[in-house]
Design a protein around this motif. Sequence first.
Motif, mmCIF file in Angstrom:
data_model
loop_
_atom_site.group_PDB
_atom_site.id
_atom_site.type_symbol
_atom_site.label_atom_id
_atom_site.label_comp_id
_atom_site.label_asym_id
_atom_site.label_seq_id
_atom_site.Cartn_x
_atom_site.Cartn_y
_atom_site.Cartn_z
ATOM 1 N N PHE A 68 12.228 -28.982 -2.598
ATOM 2 C CA PHE A 68 12.526 -27.357 -2.770
ATOM 3 C C PHE A 68 11.241 -26.829 -2.190
ATOM 4 O O PHE A 68 9.940 -27.168 -2.657
ATOM 5 N N ASN A 69 11.478 -25.708 -1.727
ATOM 6 C CA ASN A 69 10.328 -24.861 -1.191
ATOM 7 C C ASN A 69 10.038 -23.838 -2.125
ATOM 8 O O ASN A 69 10.745 -23.077 -2.297
ATOM 9 N N PRO A 70 8.897 -23.856 -2.702
ATOM 10 C CA PRO A 70 8.289 -22.965 -3.881
ATOM 11 C C PRO A 70 8.084 -21.313 -2.946
ATOM 12 O O PRO A 70 8.013 -20.372 -3.708
ATOM 13 N N ALA A 71 7.942 -21.454 -1.594
ATOM 14 C CA ALA A 71 7.762 -20.178 -0.879
ATOM 15 C C ALA A 71 9.002 -19.617 -0.470
ATOM 16 O O ALA A 71 9.093 -19.359 0.809
ATOM 17 N N SER A 72 9.767 -19.259 -1.497
ATOM 18 C CA SER A 72 11.267 -19.143 -0.804
ATOM 19 C C SER A 72 11.914 -18.354 -1.909
ATOM 20 O O SER A 72 11.347 -18.165 -3.015
ATOM 21 N N LEU A 73 13.026 -17.705 -1.592
ATOM 22 C CA LEU A 73 13.777 -16.786 -2.646
ATOM 23 C C LEU A 73 14.152 -17.877 -3.837
ATOM 24 O O LEU A 73 14.254 -17.660 -5.103
ATOM 25 N N TRP A 74 14.482 -18.909 -3.418
ATOM 26 C CA TRP A 74 15.055 -19.873 -4.443
ATOM 27 C C TRP A 74 13.647 -20.233 -5.382
ATOM 28 O O TRP A 74 14.022 -20.349 -6.620
ATOM 29 N N GLY A 75 12.478 -20.435 -4.857
ATOM 30 C CA GLY A 75 11.326 -20.754 -5.548
ATOM 31 C C GLY A 75 10.699 -19.691 -6.343
ATOM 32 O O GLY A 75 10.435 -19.799 -7.339
ATOM 33 N N TYR A 99 9.715 -20.068 7.532
ATOM 34 C CA TYR A 99 9.020 -20.981 6.647
ATOM 35 C C TYR A 99 9.577 -20.461 5.325
ATOM 36 O O TYR A 99 9.102 -20.874 4.224
ATOM 37 N N LEU A 100 10.450 -20.040 5.093
ATOM 38 C CA LEU A 100 11.163 -19.197 3.782
ATOM 39 C C LEU A 100 12.483 -19.935 3.418
ATOM 40 O O LEU A 100 13.038 -19.297 2.659
ATOM 41 N N GLY A 101 13.131 -20.787 3.979
ATOM 42 C CA GLY A 101 14.073 -21.840 3.703
ATOM 43 C C GLY A 101 13.965 -22.285 2.204
ATOM 44 O O GLY A 101 12.809 -22.552 1.664
ATOM 45 N N GLY A 102 15.083 -22.448 1.577
ATOM 46 C CA GLY A 102 14.782 -22.971 0.160
ATOM 47 C C GLY A 102 14.695 -24.404 0.027
ATOM 48 O O GLY A 102 14.129 -24.696 -1.046
ATOM 49 N N VAL A 103 14.732 -25.142 1.068
ATOM 50 C CA VAL A 103 14.300 -26.515 0.934
ATOM 51 C C VAL A 103 13.652 -26.720 2.337
ATOM 52 O O VAL A 103 13.843 -26.214 3.331
ATOM 53 N N TYR A 104 13.003 -28.000 2.400
ATOM 54 C CA TYR A 104 12.438 -28.394 3.526
ATOM 55 C C TYR A 104 12.525 -29.965 3.720
ATOM 56 O O TYR A 104 12.908 -30.534 2.513
ATOM 57 N N ILE A 105 12.194 -30.631 4.758
ATOM 58 C CA ILE A 105 12.380 -31.925 5.063
ATOM 59 C C ILE A 105 11.071 -32.305 5.877
ATOM 60 O O ILE A 105 10.896 -31.480 6.979
#
Length: 254
Positions: free
Chosen positions: A135-142, A213-219
């Motif tokens: 999960f990406n902390p630099a996102s709306l989800w984060g 770079y603001l997606g809710g998740v990354y791989i």
Amino acid sequence: MDKAGSEKSIIALEGWLQTPAGVYLRAWEQQTLDHLTADIFGFNAVQIGMPQLDALAANRMPYKFLADRKVRTLAEAPRRAVALTCDPVELPFATQSMDLVVLPHVLEFSPDPHQVLREVERVLIPEGQVIICGFNPASLWGARQVLRRVGGTGFLPRTEELISMPRLKDWLKLLNMTASHSHFGCYAPACRTQKWLERYAFMDNAGPRWWPYLGGVYIVQAIKRVKGMHLIGPAWSRKTAAAPSVVPATNKRR
């Protein structure tokens, strides 16, 4: 968070994965993992945790394993067969025995993510690969997750700590694992219903271009490098056939 708390977080993740947002996440991760793993070759591959996702579905290695992080009851058993149950901080694999390890949302739910990565580095062969979903902390989800700390309502299940992609790459670099590919996805806001997720579907097309770079998740995909190792190619013979001598045609008097 202790081990019991970590187990509760994993259970919370499993419930969250059945929500509309969880289905949305799984769809993007499955598509991306299929693309990344299709051309990774070798003999042994293992997925650790998150049996709701078939991270190795597109991979063609002869030996593919699913390792689960907790013992499940018959009612909880996933559709796919679980080869073994293990703690990611102590992987039951021989040193340099795996060509590919996939960690879907393992690090943020582990009390010791550094040790998990050390174990992954140990079991990977030289030039072996690891793929990590987080999960990406630099996102709306984060951002919604941060609100939980100040009394707000969280969106994601409770985790040990959200790990940013730059931080993860630094950890990998310390273990001589070089990030080769990285992807962000799930750009829709933290919506809990299918209706609102569909309304923001346009953001998945605009996001990679305007706020990549603001997606809710990354791989992240990384390769284990071993210093002083040289790949050996085909043994070409240094002897080359002698080129036939060519005599230019000339007009000679008889």
